[in-house]
Scaffold this motif. Structure first.
Motif, PDB file in Angstrom:
ATOM      1  N   GLY A   1      87.730  22.018  25.041  1.00  0.00           N
ATOM      2  CA  GLY A   1      87.995  20.718  25.638  1.00  0.00           C
ATOM      3  C   GLY A   1      87.606  20.586  27.094  1.00  0.00           C
TER       4      GLY A   1
ATOM      5  N   PHE B   1      92.994  21.470  34.263  1.00  0.00           N
ATOM      6  CA  PHE B   1      91.761  21.570  35.047  1.00  0.00           C
ATOM      7  C   PHE B   1      92.025  21.273  36.520  1.00  0.00           C
ATOM      8  CE2 PHE B   1      87.890  19.522  36.722  1.00  0.00           C
ATOM      9  CZ  PHE B   1      86.976  20.544  36.517  1.00  0.00           C
TER      10      PHE B   1
ATOM     11  N   THR C   1      82.476  22.742  44.206  1.00  0.00           N
ATOM     12  CA  THR C   1      83.466  23.808  44.376  1.00  0.00           C
ATOM     13  C   THR C   1      84.675  23.576  43.479  1.00  0.00           C
ATOM     14  OG1 THR C   1      82.771  23.939  46.685  1.00  0.00           O
ATOM     15  CG2 THR C   1      84.832  25.047  46.078  1.00  0.00           C
ATOM     16  N   PHE C   2      85.094  22.318  43.411  1.00  0.00           N
ATOM     17  CA  PHE C   2      86.257  21.969  42.597  1.00  0.00           C
ATOM     18  C   PHE C   2      86.007  22.292  41.127  1.00  0.00           C
ATOM     19  CE2 PHE C   2      88.609  18.779  40.093  1.00  0.00           C
ATOM     20  CZ  PHE C   2      89.900  19.058  40.506  1.00  0.00           C
ATOM     21  N   ILE C   3      84.854  21.925  40.633  1.00  0.00           N
ATOM     22  CA  ILE C   3      84.550  22.166  39.226  1.00  0.00           C
ATOM     23  C   ILE C   3      84.456  23.669  38.946  1.00  0.00           C
ATOM     24  CG2 ILE C   3      82.777  21.921  37.451  1.00  0.00           C
ATOM     25  CD1 ILE C   3      82.212  19.150  38.480  1.00  0.00           C
TER      26      ILE C   3
ATOM     27  N   ALA D   1      93.946  24.012  38.199  1.00  0.00           N
ATOM     28  CA  ALA D   1      93.080  25.161  38.477  1.00  0.00           C
ATOM     29  C   ALA D   1      92.257  24.913  39.740  1.00  0.00           C
ATOM     30  CB  ALA D   1      92.157  25.424  37.284  1.00  0.00           C
TER      31      ALA D   1
ATOM     32  N   SER E   1      88.228  11.505  41.509  1.00  0.00           N
ATOM     33  CA  SER E   1      87.113  11.324  40.582  1.00  0.00           C
ATOM     34  C   SER E   1      87.488  11.742  39.173  1.00  0.00           C
ATOM     35  CB  SER E   1      85.908  12.150  41.066  1.00  0.00           C
ATOM     36  OG  SER E   1      85.453  11.677  42.316  1.00  0.00           O
ATOM     37  N   THR E   2      88.171  12.854  39.060  1.00  0.00           N
ATOM     38  CA  THR E   2      88.526  13.350  37.735  1.00  0.00           C
ATOM     39  C   THR E   2      89.417  12.358  36.995  1.00  0.00           C
ATOM     40  OG1 THR E   2      88.427  15.602  38.606  1.00  0.00           O
ATOM     41  CG2 THR E   2      89.497  15.277  36.476  1.00  0.00           C
TER      42      THR E   2
ATOM     43  N   PRO F   1      87.341  14.882  44.672  1.00  0.00           N
ATOM     44  CA  PRO F   1      87.141  15.324  43.283  1.00  0.00           C
ATOM     45  C   PRO F   1      88.341  15.062  42.382  1.00  0.00           C
ATOM     46  CG  PRO F   1      87.318  17.196  44.777  1.00  0.00           C
ATOM     47  CD  PRO F   1      87.167  15.987  45.630  1.00  0.00           C
TER      48      PRO F   1
ATOM     49  N   THR G   1      85.052  14.256  35.969  1.00  0.00           N
ATOM     50  CA  THR G   1      84.905  14.461  37.407  1.00  0.00           C
ATOM     51  C   THR G   1      83.565  13.929  37.899  1.00  0.00           C
ATOM     52  OG1 THR G   1      86.248  16.461  37.214  1.00  0.00           O
ATOM     53  CG2 THR G   1      84.989  16.167  39.239  1.00  0.00           C
TER      54      THR G   1
ATOM     55  N   ARG H   1      89.714  29.235  28.147  1.00  0.00           N
ATOM     56  CA  ARG H   1      89.606  28.002  28.948  1.00  0.00           C
ATOM     57  C   ARG H   1      88.577  27.038  28.371  1.00  0.00           C
ATOM     58  NH1 ARG H   1      92.422  26.820  32.862  1.00  0.00           N
ATOM     59  NH2 ARG H   1      93.459  28.292  34.249  1.00  0.00           N
TER      60      ARG H   1
ATOM     61  N   VAL I   1      94.523  18.839  29.017  1.00  0.00           N
ATOM     62  CA  VAL I   1      93.355  19.614  29.462  1.00  0.00           C
ATOM     63  C   VAL I   1      92.976  19.219  30.887  1.00  0.00           C
ATOM     64  CG1 VAL I   1      90.913  19.999  29.068  1.00  0.00           C
ATOM     65  CG2 VAL I   1      92.478  19.988  27.142  1.00  0.00           C
ATOM     66  N   THR I   2      93.001  17.927  31.155  1.00  0.00           N
ATOM     67  CA  THR I   2      92.647  17.451  32.488  1.00  0.00           C
ATOM     68  C   THR I   2      93.642  17.955  33.530  1.00  0.00           C
ATOM     69  OG1 THR I   2      91.666  15.471  31.518  1.00  0.00           O
ATOM     70  CG2 THR I   2      92.191  15.403  33.863  1.00  0.00           C
TER      71      THR I   2
ATOM     72  N   VAL J   1      81.976  19.505  47.790  1.00  0.00           N
ATOM     73  CA  VAL J   1      83.408  19.636  47.499  1.00  0.00           C
ATOM     74  C   VAL J   1      83.646  19.531  45.998  1.00  0.00           C
ATOM     75  CG1 VAL J   1      85.637  18.522  47.778  1.00  0.00           C
ATOM     76  CG2 VAL J   1      84.160  18.779  49.741  1.00  0.00           C
ATOM     77  N   THR J   2      82.943  18.594  45.376  1.00  0.00           N
ATOM     78  CA  THR J   2      83.121  18.407  43.939  1.00  0.00           C
ATOM     79  C   THR J   2      82.620  19.631  43.159  1.00  0.00           C
ATOM     80  OG1 THR J   2      82.849  16.027  44.198  1.00  0.00           O
ATOM     81  CG2 THR J   2      82.553  16.923  41.982  1.00  0.00           C
TER      82      THR J   2
ATOM     83  N   SER K   1      87.522  28.966  36.134  1.00  0.00           N
ATOM     84  CA  SER K   1      88.206  30.262  36.056  1.00  0.00           C
ATOM     85  C   SER K   1      89.722  30.132  36.032  1.00  0.00           C
ATOM     86  CB  SER K   1      87.795  31.126  37.243  1.00  0.00           C
ATOM     87  OG  SER K   1      88.022  30.420  38.445  1.00  0.00           O
TER      88      SER K   1
ATOM     89  N   ALA L   1      85.966  25.985  40.465  1.00  0.00           N
ATOM     90  CA  ALA L   1      87.324  26.525  40.458  1.00  0.00           C
ATOM     91  C   ALA L   1      87.997  26.255  39.120  1.00  0.00           C
ATOM     92  CB  ALA L   1      88.136  25.906  41.595  1.00  0.00           C
ATOM     93  N   GLY L   2      87.639  25.141  38.515  1.00  0.00           N
ATOM     94  CA  GLY L   2      88.239  24.802  37.230  1.00  0.00           C
ATOM     95  C   GLY L   2      87.728  25.644  36.083  1.00  0.00           C
TER      96      GLY L   2
ATOM     97  N   TYR M   1      85.562  17.580  28.739  1.00  0.00           N
ATOM     98  CA  TYR M   1      86.109  16.268  29.094  1.00  0.00           C
ATOM     99  C   TYR M   1      86.473  16.156  30.569  1.00  0.00           C
ATOM    100  CZ  TYR M   1      86.102  15.796  24.041  1.00  0.00           C
ATOM    101  OH  TYR M   1      85.707  15.747  22.741  1.00  0.00           O
ATOM    102  N   PRO M   2      87.294  17.057  31.107  1.00  0.00           N
ATOM    103  CA  PRO M   2      87.576  16.910  32.545  1.00  0.00           C
ATOM    104  C   PRO M   2      86.339  17.076  33.424  1.00  0.00           C
ATOM    105  CG  PRO M   2      88.540  18.929  31.669  1.00  0.00           C
ATOM    106  CD  PRO M   2      88.079  18.130  30.505  1.00  0.00           C
ATOM    107  N   ILE M   3      85.410  17.909  33.021  1.00  0.00           N
ATOM    108  CA  ILE M   3      84.212  18.083  33.859  1.00  0.00           C
ATOM    109  C   ILE M   3      83.365  16.813  33.840  1.00  0.00           C
ATOM    110  CG2 ILE M   3      82.047  19.350  34.100  1.00  0.00           C
ATOM    111  CD1 ILE M   3      83.442  21.845  33.344  1.00  0.00           C
ATOM    112  N   TRP M   4      83.176  16.274  32.650  1.00  0.00           N
ATOM    113  CA  TRP M   4      82.450  14.997  32.574  1.00  0.00           C
ATOM    114  C   TRP M   4      83.180  13.937  33.399  1.00  0.00           C
ATOM    115  CZ3 TRP M   4      81.408  11.644  27.564  1.00  0.00           C
ATOM    116  CH2 TRP M   4      80.418  10.700  27.856  1.00  0.00           C
TER     117      TRP M   4
END
Lengths: 216, 216
Positions: free
Chosen positions: B171, A210, B209-211, A213, A178-179, A175, B179, B168, A206-207, B206-207, B216, B213-214, B174-177
């Motif tokens: 923005g 992220f 879970t990673f997102i 976190a 990927s990010t 991940p 990922t 949080r 921001v990334t 895994v991805t 919170s 986590a991002g 952007y990091p979620i997209w």
DNA sequence: ACTCATTAGTGGACGCTGTCCACGTTACGA
DNA sequence: TCGTAACGTGGACAGCGTCCACTAATGAGT
């Protein structure tokens, strides 16, 4: 004008040293890719740059795809070298938590820098044709580890330093890669390319937040 | 065999209804892109499929790039529709925390599904030529919101539901997209394409879970 | 040192592509 | 009704990847 007598009849103009044409074609292909991405790697143009007739390339590559594969490998190596140089600049010995964090940041920064400054080569690094495998052509030179391996090393260090818990560690490289890769692609040739022009540092911050976190 | 008399001399064989050729060319281009990605969108072949001479395309598009741009827009619309359908299937009214989480998951899942099942179209959706802007050709049909807007809506809902803190939120799209998009690209045509074959669900978990986590 | 098979480069061709130009036909607004 | 603009056609050109036949340089084995 100077010496036009060497190819009076037909046949070979002059023979280059062993492997010179092959290496030259790859180098020319890299320059074409640097300027215009993988689609710009055109066999005839590369041959022209080396000073050889197009068909000569077929003595060294089965087809254009094989040449492109070699160019892709070279581009990937350049990316890996850039990342390795980025982490090497970070001081602090192995296991120091702050240093490990800085190394992770440096890896990502180098990745994004390369994608921004060399968009053609970056795109080419990931444009490996599906047919032609990497061919692992080891020219004797010692290369930097691949991006994934470098990222794994830093994450392992973060685990050893206690920053990253052993429970979260497994598979975390995917991940995170990927990010960073996604950001590079979306802001490079993707839909965020104008957004990134104005607020690049904001996007990166921001990334970064992220990803950090996601470590805990 | 049946009616070869209609084009006895030269000139127009038979005229299609208004805009039929243009729409046909785009549709043909979409099919080509579906099968082989953006490079497979070849003007002459698309014209052949519509049953028209190659030059006819130049009455509707300035060049191949403009046709490709229209095809890219169509591909992006198909991706957006897929995502909208994915979230629409999730039950639970707006503001429910669990439902909002499921919607975020559904968006990402639809994105990755589309990338996996329609690799050619997915690649094409992001292959918009740099010269040709989106041209915003609104054909009257109502389209789904673009991927970024859909993601924003879900993140806003998560904020309203109290899952995501207002601090949080800014923005975070952007990091979620990045990922999800990065995972799609790396496992699709990228270096993780064999890795993904065996352990796709693991990568996705895994991805996810990673997102989360991002958030919170 | 001489032979000779392999290798590397040349020349020419073919089909495919994107694109341009000149032409004829159709449809529509005045 | 007529003229003009939109639309489709035919033919051409250059550039591309690739194939075939040919020739000159190379280097291994005697």
């Amino acid at each position: 004008m100077t010496s036009d007598e060497s190819r009076e009849t037909t046949g070979t103009r002059q023979r280059r040293p062993r492997g010179a044409v092959r290496d030259g074609l790859i180098a020319a292909g890299v320059e074409l890719a640097r300027a215009g991405g993988p689609d710009a790697v055109v066999l005839r143009e590369a041959a022209r740059m080396v000073g050889v007739v197009p068909n000569a390339a077929y003595r060294h590559f089965a087809d254009r795809g094989e040449l492109l594969a070699a160019v892709c490998a070279a581009a990937m190596r350049e990316l890996a070298a850039r990342m390795a140089a980025g982490t090497a600049r970070v001081r602090g010995k192995y296991g120091d938590a702050a240093a490990a964090r800085r190394r992770l940041h440096a890896i990502g920064r180098a990745y994004l820098e390369f994608a921004r400054e060399q968009p053609g080569l970056f795109e080419t690094a990931f444009a490996l044709p599906h047919q032609h495998a990497y061919a692992a052509q080891d020219g004797g030179a010692t290369h930097s580890p691949m991006p994934l391996d470098q990222l794994r090393a830093v994450l392992d260090e973060l685990t050893d330093a206690g920053v990253l818990s052993k429970q979260r560690r497994p598979g975390l490289e995917y991940p995170i890669w990927s990010t960073v890769h996604g950001l590079a692609v979306l802001t490079g040739q993707g839909p965020l390319r104008e957004v990134a022009a104005g607020s690049r540092v904001h996007l990166e911050k921001v990334t970064r937040t992220f990803i950090e976190a996601g470590l805990s």
